[in-house]
Design a protein around this motif. Structure first.
Motif, short mmCIF file in Angstrom:
data_model
loop_
_atom_site.label_atom_id
_atom_site.label_comp_id
_atom_site.label_asym_id
_atom_site.label_seq_id
_atom_site.Cartn_x
_atom_site.Cartn_y
_atom_site.Cartn_z
N MET A 378 15.64 80.81 44.39
CA MET A 378 16.33 80.64 43.27
C MET A 378 15.25 80.22 42.08
N ALA A 379 14.55 79.27 42.77
CA ALA A 379 13.56 78.78 41.51
C ALA A 379 12.36 79.75 40.85
N LYS A 380 12.15 80.74 41.95
CA LYS A 380 11.19 81.93 41.47
C LYS A 380 11.88 82.94 40.29
N ARG A 381 13.11 82.93 40.60
CA ARG A 381 13.98 83.56 39.44
C ARG A 381 14.37 82.80 38.46
N ARG A 382 14.26 81.60 38.39
CA ARG A 382 14.66 80.47 37.41
C ARG A 382 16.45 80.54 37.46
N LEU A 383 17.10 80.42 38.49
CA LEU A 383 18.63 80.52 38.76
C LEU A 383 19.04 79.28 38.95
N ARG A 384 19.95 79.27 38.46
CA ARG A 384 20.81 77.78 38.45
C ARG A 384 22.26 77.84 38.80
N VAL A 385 22.83 77.35 39.94
CA VAL A 385 24.05 77.48 40.19
C VAL A 385 25.02 76.07 39.46
N GLU A 386 26.09 76.76 38.81
CA GLU A 386 26.77 75.86 38.27
C GLU A 386 28.30 76.02 39.05
N ALA A 387 28.79 74.76 39.61
CA ALA A 387 30.06 74.91 40.33
C ALA A 387 31.13 75.09 39.11
N ALA A 388 32.00 75.99 39.09
CA ALA A 388 32.94 76.62 38.44
C ALA A 388 34.55 75.73 38.73
N GLY A 389 34.47 75.00 39.53
CA GLY A 389 35.69 74.30 40.14
C GLY A 389 35.56 73.54 41.49
N GLU A 390 36.41 73.02 41.86
CA GLU A 390 36.21 72.08 43.17
C GLU A 390 36.02 73.07 44.60
N PRO A 391 35.46 72.64 45.37
CA PRO A 391 35.51 73.50 46.53
C PRO A 391 37.06 73.32 47.40
N GLU A 392 36.90 74.42 48.35
CA GLU A 392 38.14 74.11 49.04
C GLU A 392 37.43 73.99 50.56
N ARG A 393 37.57 72.66 51.06
CA ARG A 393 36.77 72.25 52.15
C ARG A 393 37.67 72.51 53.33
N VAL A 394 36.90 72.36 54.64
CA VAL A 394 37.36 72.67 55.88
C VAL A 394 38.09 71.30 56.26
N LEU A 395 39.49 71.63 57.15
CA LEU A 395 40.36 70.77 57.34
C LEU A 395 40.03 70.18 58.67
N ALA A 396 39.02 69.25 58.96
CA ALA A 396 38.47 69.01 60.36
C ALA A 396 37.48 67.85 60.34
N SER A 397 37.54 67.26 61.29
CA SER A 397 36.61 66.04 61.63
C SER A 397 35.44 66.41 62.35
N PHE A 398 35.27 67.59 62.69
CA PHE A 398 33.91 68.23 63.36
C PHE A 398 33.10 68.87 62.35
N VAL A 399 33.61 70.11 62.13
CA VAL A 399 32.73 70.86 61.35
C VAL A 399 33.00 70.42 59.95
N HIS A 400 31.98 70.04 59.33
CA HIS A 400 32.20 69.46 57.78
C HIS A 400 31.54 70.36 56.83
N GLY A 401 32.63 71.27 56.38
CA GLY A 401 32.09 72.40 55.38
C GLY A 401 32.76 72.90 54.49
N TYR A 402 32.76 74.08 53.90
CA TYR A 402 33.55 74.53 52.90
C TYR A 402 34.15 75.95 53.07
N ARG A 403 35.10 76.05 52.68
CA ARG A 403 35.95 77.60 52.90
C ARG A 403 35.52 78.33 51.65
N LYS A 404 35.49 77.77 50.34
CA LYS A 404 35.19 78.41 49.22
C LYS A 404 34.82 77.59 48.09
N LEU A 405 33.82 78.05 47.31
CA LEU A 405 33.46 77.36 46.30
C LEU A 405 33.14 78.26 45.17
#
Length: 412
Positions: A378-405
């Motif tokens: 990403m740095a080599k290409r000078r690319l930056r990620v901007e979140a365009a909204g809130e993520p959809e997170r995993v409904l769980a107390s074990f895997v702490h993650g994201y469904r969509k972003l």
């Protein structure tokens, strides 16, 4: 301490300190109850939860202490999540992370050669090439889902290579991982049965791969390593499936969710992102900090094999003990301003996201490598990620993650 049958959620008022409640993670509000438990000393007994009674260990010091006593606090006696095995509903699928010594040692040694520094050096060019290919296809300035396009694709490709898995079927690995790692299914017997069906489908597919490699010369993939080892060559079908699930979930969730945390987290801390963009030499430290901040697996479970006192609390034989890595990584006594991302944090590498002691994640180096390469490309290409909204997170107390972003990628 006897395990009580859990009451239904509707039959009792929610315990504000019950950190097993999945909605805390879906809604990203888990920080406050853990901070309260840490303020009370970091160890808390929960009488009634959807997963039965258990101890929460929420501070850094007692977690590392318990992890240093694997014979007192067993991984095998009750498994590695707070969801219990149910006779007549579940089928035991043994895996080396949920084994005690000496069997754990032999099986871990079998797969460890796939993750040595020399193997990381061998795989780096391929990881970089595949990462570059994906980044060069990103729609600059247009919204897309980072989870599916980047995080899932990169990690699934890596898993396919590790297993010498048919490339066109690689998304099956993501599908099986999502079913295997979802402990919310514990609460629904129909879904538990469906999960079991998917796990046996996974096992049948891999059995064909196994059979295709029997009698062949060793190759550097995990299936071949198992075949040519004393510790794993004679696994029964359930143990084979169990170890496959461990390697799939471990290889998928840590990397996939940390890659998404990079995209989302640095959007929340633009000053830190600017610091990283100005000084790419911080990338390797930033990788550790992102993993700490995200903590892709919220907990691991141990079961006490004898009465043992931990910081004034008597944990009795048979008690369930949840080691909340997600809370230890926000422990104020170890990490200054722990809820913030600091790409130059001096002790970022002290995080417990990979565990501690004999069960520390065997694939940690590979996860770190994949994330670092993503940041470098990403740095080599000078690319930056901007979140365009809130993520959809995993409904769980074990895997702490994201469904969509939803994100947009721009050049800087």
């Amino acid at each position: 301490m006897a395990t009580l049958a859990p009451q239904s959620a509707a039959a009792r008022a929610p315990d504000p300190l019950d950190v097993s409640r999945s909605e805390l993670y879906r809604d990203d509000v888990w920080q406050a109850p853990f901070a309260e438990i840490r303020a009370r000393g970091g160890i808390h007994w929960h009488d009634q939860t959807d997963y039965g009674p258990f101890w929460s260990i929420a501070s850094y010091k007692p977690i590392t202490y318990i992890e240093s006593l694997p014979d007192v606090f067993s991984s095998q006696a009750g498994g590695i999540t707070i969801a219990d095995f149910r006779e007549g509903v579940d089928v035991k699928l043994p895996m080396f992370i949920a084994m005690d010594r000496p069997k754990h040692t032999g099986q871990r040694r079998t797969v460890a050669p796939a993750f040595t520094p020399s193997e990381m050096a061998r795989m780096t060019d391929d990881i970089r090439r595949r990462t570059a290919d994906i980044l060069d296809e990103l729609p600059i300035g247009r919204e897309f889902d980072w989870v599916d396009t980047v995080s899932i694709e990169l990690t699934t490709q890596m898993l396919a290579l590790l297993f010498d898995f048919p490339w066109e079927d690689r998304r099956k690995l993501t599908f099986w991982s999502d079913w295997a790692g979802d402990i919310e299914i514990y609460k629904d017997e129909a879904k538990r049965a469906e999960r079991l069906k998917h796990m046996f489908e996974c096992g049948a597919y891999f059995q064909q791969l196994w059979n295709s490699k029997l009698g062949k010369d060793p190759t550097p993939d995990l299936i071949s390593m198992m075949i040519h080892s004393d510790a794993m060559a004679e696994m029964d079908p359930h143990e084979f499936i169990g170890n496959l699930i461990l390697l799939i979930v471990g290889g998928n969730d840590t990397t996939r969710n940390s890659m998404t945390a990079y995209a989302y987290g640095l959007s929340q801390f633009p000053d830190e992102r600017a610091k990283l963009e100005a000084d790419p030499s911080l990338i390797h430290n930033a990788t550790q900090e992102i993993i700490r901040w995200q903590t892709p697996l919220a907990h691991m479970r141990r079961t006490a094999t004898q009465d043992h006192e931990v910081e004034g609390h008597l944990i009795r034989e048979g008690d369930k003990v949840a080691l909340w890595y997600i809370s230890a990584n926000r422990d104020e006594s170890v990490f200054d301003d722990p809820d913030s991302i600091r790409v130059d944090r001096p002790n970022a590498r002290r995080h417990l996201a990979f565990g501690h002691g004999i069960h520390r994640c065997v694939g940690a180096r590979l996860a770190e490598l994949q994330i670092s390469v993503l940041l470098e490309e990403m740095a080599k290409r000078r690319l930056r990620v901007e979140a365009a909204g809130e993520p959809e997170r995993v409904l769980a107390s074990f895997v702490h993650g994201y469904r969509k972003l939803p994100v947009e990628v721009v050049r800087y």
